[in-house]
Design a protein around this motif. Sequence first.
Motif, PDB file in Angstrom:
ATOM      1  N   LEU A 191      13.104  35.859  26.190  1.00  0.00           N
ATOM      2  CA  LEU A 191      12.314  34.708  26.592  1.00  0.00           C
ATOM      3  C   LEU A 191      12.085  34.689  28.148  1.00  0.00           C
ATOM      4  N   ARG A 243       2.322  28.496  24.537  1.00  0.00           N
ATOM      5  CA  ARG A 243       1.501  29.766  24.215  1.00  0.00           C
ATOM      6  C   ARG A 243       0.269  29.176  23.412  1.00  0.00           C
ATOM      7  N   ASP A 251       9.957  37.671  28.895  1.00  0.00           N
ATOM      8  CA  ASP A 251       8.671  37.273  28.495  1.00  0.00           C
ATOM      9  C   ASP A 251       7.953  36.473  29.643  1.00  0.00           C
ATOM     10  N   VAL A 256       3.857  33.321  28.489  1.00  0.00           N
ATOM     11  CA  VAL A 256       4.228  34.717  28.510  1.00  0.00           C
ATOM     12  C   VAL A 256       3.174  35.673  28.900  1.00  0.00           C
ATOM     13  N   HIS A 294      -1.753  40.159  18.845  1.00  0.00           N
ATOM     14  CA  HIS A 294      -2.179  38.968  18.247  1.00  0.00           C
ATOM     15  C   HIS A 294      -3.619  38.661  18.416  1.00  0.00           C
TER      16      HIS A 294
HETATM   17  C1  BEZ Z   1       5.522  34.253  19.878  1.00  0.00           C
HETATM   18  O1  BEZ Z   1       5.727  34.201  18.897  1.00  0.00           O
HETATM   19  O2  BEZ Z   1       4.088  34.731  20.118  1.00  0.00           O
HETATM   20  C2  BEZ Z   1       6.386  34.450  21.152  1.00  0.00           C
HETATM   21  C3  BEZ Z   1       7.278  33.149  21.214  1.00  0.00           C
HETATM   22  C4  BEZ Z   1       8.214  33.416  22.416  1.00  0.00           C
HETATM   23  C5  BEZ Z   1       7.912  34.192  23.421  1.00  0.00           C
HETATM   24  C6  BEZ Z   1       6.975  35.146  23.085  1.00  0.00           C
HETATM   25  C7  BEZ Z   1       6.092  35.276  22.256  1.00  0.00           C
END
Ligand code: BEZ
Length: 288
Positions: free
Chosen positions: A73, A213, A76, A246, A232
């Motif tokens: 984290l 996010r 990120d 992130v 994604h």
């Molecule tokens: C995600 O699942 O997209 C994610 C969650 C926390 C940090 C980075 C990505």
Amino acid sequence: MRNFDEHNITEAVLGRVRNASDPRVRQVSEAVVRHLHKFIREVDPTFEEWQQAIQFLTDTGKMCSDTRQEFILLSDTLGASMLVDAINHRLPEGATETTVLGPFYVDNPPVAELGDDISGGAEGIPMYCHGIVRDSGGKPIAGAIVDTWHSDDEGYYDVQHYDEGGTISMRARFQTDENGEFRFWSIVPNYYPIPDDGPVGKMLGAQGRHPYRPAHVHFMISAENCEKLVTHVFIAGDKYIDSDVVFGVKESLIKALDHQHAGTAPDGREMDKDYAILNYDFVLSPGK
Ligand code: BEZ
Ligand code: FE
């Protein structure tokens, strides 16, 4: 040598690490020392501040467990993960762009049949997700492995409900058909905060940042002779699309949902409520 001071300590440390026999260890060690000392000179910390920094890293380590990776984290949220991702994915023109893996991928997800509903009964707007996986020459890839996972209507992943007895949902592994196509039903995911009850959450607060996010569906796609794709698809219009905590959003990965009224869905399923379609085609780059 002795009598190290702020003027000669950097050279003295560099001199020692240059003895490393592995050239990569030497290169990385020298860079760490140069940048760390430069950082300290720039920040000019008090002794108390330096102790706070060490406490922050200690707390970050203590927060880590089999199900929580606070250092990821940290990487990120400081943009380090996306920088490493970018450096390692200088992709050929036309290949689908990559983004962070995140901490919610689960190894060996449940294998599902094309067209299955993977929502596990979660509440939300039904979503029909489909697309084609192609190679860089535009040829559909039959038998590609498509792993997908996403958050629920309230922005939680299934793993975040395990403590309260939740089970696997909104994640699955598919294999593309002879036309390179994958398709499944689930629910429309929502935006969510990354886990922010630890040191990284405190850091974000201190930096005046939100922990969110934008809504997205994760994909990890692999096929013979191709680079594994970790990416994604982001849902267009999300309120956090331009401020992802992130730094994972890329224009080419944003797609609008196609909202549909109840009726016959593209796969022939009769829908008694409104639903959405998410269509995204992927292009894998050639394997190295
Ligand atoms: C995600 O699942 O997209 C994610 C969650 C926390 C940090 C980075 C990505
Ligand atoms: Fe995610």
